[in-house]
Design a protein around this motif. Structure first.
Motif, PDB file in Angstrom:
ATOM      1  N   UNK A  98     -22.003  20.665 -32.784  1.00  0.00           N
ATOM      2  CA  UNK A  98     -21.135  20.493 -33.937  1.00  0.00           C
ATOM      3  C   UNK A  98     -19.694  20.701 -33.515  1.00  0.00           C
ATOM      4  N   UNK A  99     -18.771  20.266 -34.366  1.00  0.00           N
ATOM      5  CA  UNK A  99     -17.338  20.424 -34.054  1.00  0.00           C
ATOM      6  C   UNK A  99     -16.579  20.931 -35.273  1.00  0.00           C
ATOM      7  N   UNK A 100     -15.497  21.613 -34.971  1.00  0.00           N
ATOM      8  CA  UNK A 100     -14.551  22.107 -35.956  1.00  0.00           C
ATOM      9  C   UNK A 100     -13.190  21.940 -35.310  1.00  0.00           C
ATOM     10  N   UNK A 101     -12.129  21.682 -36.074  1.00  0.00           N
ATOM     11  CA  UNK A 101     -10.824  21.440 -35.431  1.00  0.00           C
ATOM     12  C   UNK A 101     -10.491  22.420 -34.303  1.00  0.00           C
ATOM     13  N   UNK A 102     -10.463  21.902 -33.087  1.00  0.00           N
ATOM     14  CA  UNK A 102     -10.115  22.713 -31.928  1.00  0.00           C
ATOM     15  C   UNK A 102     -11.268  23.484 -31.317  1.00  0.00           C
ATOM     16  N   UNK A 103     -12.458  23.416 -31.924  1.00  0.00           N
ATOM     17  CA  UNK A 103     -13.612  24.178 -31.441  1.00  0.00           C
ATOM     18  C   UNK A 103     -14.866  23.297 -31.406  1.00  0.00           C
ATOM     19  N   UNK A 104     -15.848  23.749 -30.654  1.00  0.00           N
ATOM     20  CA  UNK A 104     -17.144  23.081 -30.606  1.00  0.00           C
ATOM     21  C   UNK A 104     -18.247  24.130 -30.621  1.00  0.00           C
ATOM     22  N   UNK A 105     -19.288  23.869 -31.381  1.00  0.00           N
ATOM     23  CA  UNK A 105     -20.460  24.734 -31.380  1.00  0.00           C
ATOM     24  C   UNK A 105     -21.372  24.258 -30.258  1.00  0.00           C
ATOM     25  N   UNK A 106     -21.665  25.139 -29.314  1.00  0.00           N
ATOM     26  CA  UNK A 106     -22.446  24.744 -28.148  1.00  0.00           C
ATOM     27  C   UNK A 106     -23.744  25.537 -28.077  1.00  0.00           C
ATOM     28  N   UNK A 107     -24.687  24.966 -27.338  1.00  0.00           N
ATOM     29  CA  UNK A 107     -25.962  25.632 -27.101  1.00  0.00           C
ATOM     30  C   UNK A 107     -26.280  25.573 -25.618  1.00  0.00           C
ATOM     31  N   UNK A 108     -26.663  26.702 -25.048  1.00  0.00           N
ATOM     32  CA  UNK A 108     -27.007  26.759 -23.634  1.00  0.00           C
ATOM     33  C   UNK A 108     -28.476  26.391 -23.433  1.00  0.00           C
ATOM     34  N   UNK A 109     -28.861  26.244 -22.178  1.00  0.00           N
ATOM     35  CA  UNK A 109     -30.248  25.899 -21.866  1.00  0.00           C
ATOM     36  C   UNK A 109     -31.210  26.993 -22.317  1.00  0.00           C
ATOM     37  N   UNK A 110     -30.715  28.231 -22.399  1.00  0.00           N
ATOM     38  CA  UNK A 110     -31.571  29.345 -22.818  1.00  0.00           C
ATOM     39  C   UNK A 110     -31.634  29.498 -24.333  1.00  0.00           C
ATOM     40  N   UNK A 111     -30.879  28.656 -25.066  1.00  0.00           N
ATOM     41  CA  UNK A 111     -30.933  28.686 -26.515  1.00  0.00           C
ATOM     42  C   UNK A 111     -29.818  29.457 -27.186  1.00  0.00           C
ATOM     43  N   UNK A 112     -28.903  30.057 -26.438  1.00  0.00           N
ATOM     44  CA  UNK A 112     -27.777  30.769 -27.031  1.00  0.00           C
ATOM     45  C   UNK A 112     -26.796  29.781 -27.661  1.00  0.00           C
ATOM     46  N   UNK A 113     -26.252  30.128 -28.810  1.00  0.00           N
ATOM     47  CA  UNK A 113     -25.283  29.267 -29.477  1.00  0.00           C
ATOM     48  C   UNK A 113     -24.022  30.051 -29.809  1.00  0.00           C
ATOM     49  N   UNK A 114     -22.900  29.362 -29.778  1.00  0.00           N
ATOM     50  CA  UNK A 114     -21.634  29.996 -30.109  1.00  0.00           C
ATOM     51  C   UNK A 114     -20.510  28.972 -30.120  1.00  0.00           C
ATOM     52  N   UNK A 115     -19.371  29.368 -30.682  1.00  0.00           N
ATOM     53  CA  UNK A 115     -18.209  28.482 -30.763  1.00  0.00           C
ATOM     54  C   UNK A 115     -17.281  28.715 -29.579  1.00  0.00           C
ATOM     55  N   UNK A 116     -16.795  27.631 -28.990  1.00  0.00           N
ATOM     56  CA  UNK A 116     -15.856  27.720 -27.875  1.00  0.00           C
ATOM     57  C   UNK A 116     -14.685  26.788 -28.126  1.00  0.00           C
ATOM     58  N   UNK A 117     -13.572  27.070 -27.453  1.00  0.00           N
ATOM     59  CA  UNK A 117     -12.396  26.209 -27.567  1.00  0.00           C
ATOM     60  C   UNK A 117     -12.720  24.855 -26.955  1.00  0.00           C
ATOM     61  N   UNK A 118     -12.505  23.793 -27.726  1.00  0.00           N
ATOM     62  CA  UNK A 118     -12.884  22.457 -27.303  1.00  0.00           C
ATOM     63  C   UNK A 118     -12.168  22.007 -26.035  1.00  0.00           C
ATOM     64  N   UNK A 119     -10.945  22.469 -25.842  1.00  0.00           N
ATOM     65  CA  UNK A 119     -10.160  22.055 -24.673  1.00  0.00           C
ATOM     66  C   UNK A 119     -10.772  22.522 -23.368  1.00  0.00           C
ATOM     67  N   UNK A 120     -11.682  23.500 -23.415  1.00  0.00           N
ATOM     68  CA  UNK A 120     -12.317  24.007 -22.201  1.00  0.00           C
ATOM     69  C   UNK A 120     -13.596  23.254 -21.844  1.00  0.00           C
ATOM     70  N   UNK A 121     -13.911  22.218 -22.605  1.00  0.00           N
ATOM     71  CA  UNK A 121     -15.117  21.425 -22.358  1.00  0.00           C
ATOM     72  C   UNK A 121     -14.735  19.990 -22.035  1.00  0.00           C
ATOM     73  N   UNK A 122     -15.603  19.307 -21.277  1.00  0.00           N
ATOM     74  CA  UNK A 122     -15.433  17.877 -20.999  1.00  0.00           C
ATOM     75  C   UNK A 122     -16.800  17.216 -21.095  1.00  0.00           C
TER      76      UNK A 122
END
Length: 226
Positions: free
Chosen positions: A196-220
Motif C-alpha cells: 500500500x502507499x500513502x503520500x511519501x510512504x509505503x507499507x511493506x511486507x518482508x519475507x518473514x511476514x513483518x509489515x510496517x511503513x517506510x519512507x518511499x524515497x528509500x525504496x526502488x
C-alpha cells in the motif's frame, strides 16, 4: 461448415489475436521505455555500483537484470556475492519463483500467444474437420503446453511487480508519519513487497511476514512500470 467459411472464421480469429497482441505488447513496452533497459546494460551498471560500494543499487540492477534473463549464471553469481556481503540470503524468492522462470518475459509472452493460437486452430479443426484429427490433436496439445509454460512464468513474475529493493538501511514504522514508533530495521539490499502507499510512504511486507511503513524515497521497484 464449408472450407471457405472455416478459413473466414480462422482469419477473424487470427486478426483478433494480432490486435490483442499489439495492445499487450504496447503495455509491456512501458518497461523497455527506460534508457537501455536490457539485461546486459543492467548487469554492467550493477557491477559498477558494486565496485563503488553502492550495494543497494547493485542489488536493484542485478534483480532487474534477473527479471529479463532469469537463468544467466553471471547475473546470479554476482548477485549472490553482493547479497552475501550484506548478510542477506544468496537466492531470494520461493522455489516456484526461482524455477518456473526460464526466459525473457517478452519471449514468454509471444510463446503463450502462439500456444493459444495453435490450440485454438487445433480445436476448430477437430470440431469442423474430423478427418484431420490425427494432425489437429497434436497441434492442440502442443498449444496447451506452450500456453501452460507461459502461464507458469506469468504466475512466477507477478509478485515481482510489487517488489522493491531497500536502497539504504532504514527502519519500518507503525504508521506513515514523521517520528512514528519504530517496528523493525530493514537492511540495505533487502527485498520487500509494497502492499500500500500513502503520500511519501509505503507499507511493506518482508519475507518473514513483518509489515510496517517506510519512507518511499528509500525504496526502488524491481520492475519499474511507469
Amino acid at each position: 461448415m464449408t472450407a471457405r467459411a472455416f478459413r473466414l472464421h480462422l482469419s477473424f480469429a487470427l486478426l483478433g489475436m494480432l490486435v490483442g497482441a499489439g495492445a499487450a505488447q504496447a503495455a509491456s513496452d512501458t518497461v523497455s521505455a527506460h534508457a537501455d533497459y536490457s539485461s546486459a546494460a543492467l548487469y554492467n551498471a550493477a557491477n559498477a555500483y558494486a565496485r563503488q560500494g553502492k550495494s543497494g543499487l547493485a542489488v536493484l540492477d542485478f534483480e532487474r537484470a534477473r527479471v529479463l534473463s532469469p537463468n544467466d549464471s553471471d547475473i546470479l553469481a554476482n548477485l549472490a556475492v553482493v547479497r552475501s556481503s550484506l548478510g542477506l540470503p544468496s537466492v531470494p524468492g520461493s522455489w516456484f519463483a526461482r524455477h518456473a522462470r526460464w526466459a525473457n518475459p517478452n519471449l514468454l509472452f509471444w510463446l503463450g500467444l502462439a500456444g493459444l493460437g495453435l490450440a485454438g486452430v487445433g480445436v476448430l479443426a477437430i470440431r469442423f474437420y474430423p478427418r484431420q484429427r490425427r494432425v489437429a490433436w497434436p497441434a492442440a496439445v502442443l498449444g496447451v503446453v506452450l500456453s501452460s509454460i507461459a502461464l507458469a512464468d506469468a504466475l512466477a513474475i507477478w509478485p515481482i511487480l510489487h517488489e522493491a529493493v531497500v536502497l539504504h538501511s532504514i527502519t519500518a514504522q507503525v504508521s506513515p508519519i514523521t517520528d512514528g514508533d519504530t517496528l523493525f530495521a530493514l537492511p540495505e539490499g533487502q527485498i520487500v513487497q509494497m502492499t500500500s502507499r500513502y503520500p511519501g510512504y509505503a507499507l511493506v511486507q518482508t519475507a518473514s511476514g513483518q509489515t510496517g511503513w517506510v519512507v518511499l524515497a528509500n525504496l526502488a521497484p524491481v520492475a519499474p512500470l511507469g
